[in-house]
Design a protein around this motif. Structure first.
Motif, PDB file in Angstrom:
ATOM      1  N   GLN A 218      81.440  36.769  22.235  1.00  0.00           N
ATOM      2  CA  GLN A 218      81.556  37.153  24.216  1.00  0.00           C
ATOM      3  C   GLN A 218      82.889  37.569  24.592  1.00  0.00           C
ATOM      4  OE1 GLN A 218      80.406  32.332  23.850  1.00  0.00           O
ATOM      5  NE2 GLN A 218      83.381  32.301  24.850  1.00  0.00           N
ATOM      6  N   THR A 225      77.674  38.938  28.498  1.00  0.00           N
ATOM      7  CA  THR A 225      77.096  37.644  28.800  1.00  0.00           C
ATOM      8  C   THR A 225      77.089  36.359  29.469  1.00  0.00           C
ATOM      9  OG1 THR A 225      78.789  37.721  26.602  1.00  0.00           O
ATOM     10  CG2 THR A 225      78.403  35.753  27.354  1.00  0.00           C
ATOM     11  N   SER A 229      73.398  34.780  30.410  1.00  0.00           N
ATOM     12  CA  SER A 229      73.524  33.241  30.389  1.00  0.00           C
ATOM     13  C   SER A 229      73.089  32.760  31.485  1.00  0.00           C
ATOM     14  CB  SER A 229      75.183  32.810  30.377  1.00  0.00           C
ATOM     15  OG  SER A 229      75.764  33.543  28.439  1.00  0.00           O
ATOM     16  N   ASN A 442      79.417  28.430  19.087  1.00  0.00           N
ATOM     17  CA  ASN A 442      78.081  29.113  19.466  1.00  0.00           C
ATOM     18  C   ASN A 442      76.894  28.772  18.346  1.00  0.00           C
ATOM     19  OD1 ASN A 442      78.314  29.786  22.342  1.00  0.00           O
ATOM     20  ND2 ASN A 442      78.803  31.868  21.753  1.00  0.00           N
TER      21      ASN A 442
END
Length: 460
Positions: A218, A225, A229, A442
């Motif tokens: 990221q 990102t 998101s 993640n």
């Protein structure tokens, strides 16, 4: 076994290997789950040749090619045949796997290309994980295809005028970009091909996915990102994949060096060698190979060139013999790319801009000269030059002696700013895959989604 995860791979290019890599990581973290891996036989034969994993089951599906079919050389001919039968074949395969295991599928982990997985997941009220094998920038282009086409309406109708003019706010989170730098099938190319239609449908369906993991980190694209998101559920950077195995073992993976690339590099000066490779699928046309070879020879740039042997016939007369005698260059049919890029002698990577190659170059801290061909290679190359500032695209889009020599001069000029940028990205890439790094965290979220340990709000 308490969970049954079905994995659908797009069986071409690097997609199967990347999805199997992800499956193996998930399987190792969830040993009480069984993973049914669906792929065409030819691809599975390569992937499973030396694989031993008790909770990954191999399933072959049809490639859609009739027994008596004769290929006529149409673009993406094999891909189109597979896409015509993919949904039916994968649905059939799931039924077989459920009978074999005695377990209903509890989650779908699929290549993001397969948007029909959204309907399959909805029908059975299970999570759908859509894995994007490339970068955030190209994914964003597909997610915003309708918006981009609206802003580039004249180009969508087949025009090319204006394709090299930068347009602001074409992709949220990115600087002004040229339509010609977008992935094929967004505004340029055959928008009605099965492949383009598949990508467009993917972009309009991804918001339904329970999670969208990608092979990136990221910190590479923080603005993109952040935007993705806000549009997608559990948008998760979980790469770079090639660095994860290194982090786990704390030692470089030693690969075969059948053609003595590393020993040749050992005899070169630091940061002096141009490593040239356009992947296993793409090769510049013959006239560009000549221009590139002549530029290398005339500039006396040391180089290691990995290229299929059938292309050697296109080199200038006596080229291979001269570089062998002088020792300035080495041409091989294959090279251990990650080891090569991490060798102290390599100063630049001449590449097609494929995502795996870009990630490997970033992970090694090596600047790039990009000559893109199709797909996401154009936007990846644009990011290398314009956004990250860690390389350049070949001037004019094709290799000429002048453009090539200019590119080498620029890269070997030892730009302090560029070198600082690529070293910073290299450090961020390595940190992302360490324990508690962003990609590691993640991945833990992804495991929770796949195994059902995380409460999911958007399961149908």
């Amino acid at each position: 076994m308490d969970k049954h995860i079905a994995v659908f791979t797009f069986p071409y290019s690097s997609h199967p290997a990347l999805l199997l890599n992800l499956t193996r990581r998930l399987a190792a973290t969830a040993p009480t789950a069984v993973f049914s891996f669906f792929n065409i036989e030819k691809s599975n034969n390569l992937l499973f040749a030396n694989l031993s994993c008790n909770n990954i089951l191999r399933y072959d599906v049809s490639d859609g090619i009739p027994d008596d079919y004769v290929f006529v050389g149409k673009p993406q001919e094999d891909v189109n045949l597979f896409l015509a039968v993919a949904e039916e074949e994968l649905r059939k395969g799931v039924r077989v796997a459920e009978m074999d295991t005695g377990l209903k599928v509890s989650c779908l982990v699929v290549d993001a290309f397969f948007s029909f997985a959204a309907d399959m997941a909805e029908e059975t009220n299970i999570p759908w994980v859509a894995f994007w094998t490339a970068g955030a920038c190209s994914l964003s282009a597909h997610l915003y295809t309708d918006l981009i086409r609206e802003k580039c309406a004249p180009l969508v109708d087949g025009g090319s005028a204006g394709s090299d003019e930068e347009i602001a706010d074409l992709i949220p989170g990115l600087e002004p970009v040229r339509p010609s730098d977008l992935p094929s099938g967004v505004v340029l190319g055959n928008l009605k091909s099965p492949f383009s239609i598949m990508l467009h449908k993917m972009g309009t369906t991804l918001s339904r996915a329970t999670a969208v993991p990608i092979n990136s980190f990221q910190e590479l694209d923080p603005h993109v990102t952040k935007n993705l998101s806000s549009k997608l559920n559990n948008f998760l950077n979980i790469g770079p994949f090639h660095l994860i195995s290194k982090e786990k073992t704390k030692t470089p993976i030693k690969l075969d060096d059948e053609f003595s690339c590393i020993s040749w590099l050992d005899n070169q000066k630091p940061s002096a060698v141009a490593y040239i490779c356009f992947g296993t699928v793409f090769t510049p046309p013959p006239h560009e190979l000549v221009e590139l070879a002549e530029a290398l020879e005339e500039s006396k740039t040391p180089f290691l060139w990995s290229i299929n042997q059938k292309s050697n016939k296109h080199f200038p007369n006596g080229f291979l013999e001269r570089i062998t005698v002088s020792g300035t260059g080495k041409v091989v049919p294959w090279a251990p790319q990650d080891q090569v890029l991490n060798h102290v002698a390599v100063g630049v990577f001449v590449t097609h801009g494929g995502w795996n190659s870009v990630l490997e170059s970033v992970g090694a801290g090596v600047p790039m000269i990009c000559r893109p061909f199709i797909g996401d290679q154009h936007i990846n190359s644009w990011m290398v030059e314009r956004v990250w500032g860690i390389g350049s695209r070949i001037e004019g889009g094709n290799f000429t002696k002048h453009a090539t020599r200019c590119a080498f001069e620029q890269v070997f000029s030892l730009s302090k700013i560029r070198n600082e940028r690529i070293e910073a990205l290299k450090d961020l890439a390595h940190k992302a895959v360490t324990p508690n790094g962003s990609s590691d965290q993640n991945f833990k979220t992804l495991v929770d989604v796949v195994t059902g340990a995380k409460a999911i709000s958007n399961v149908f």
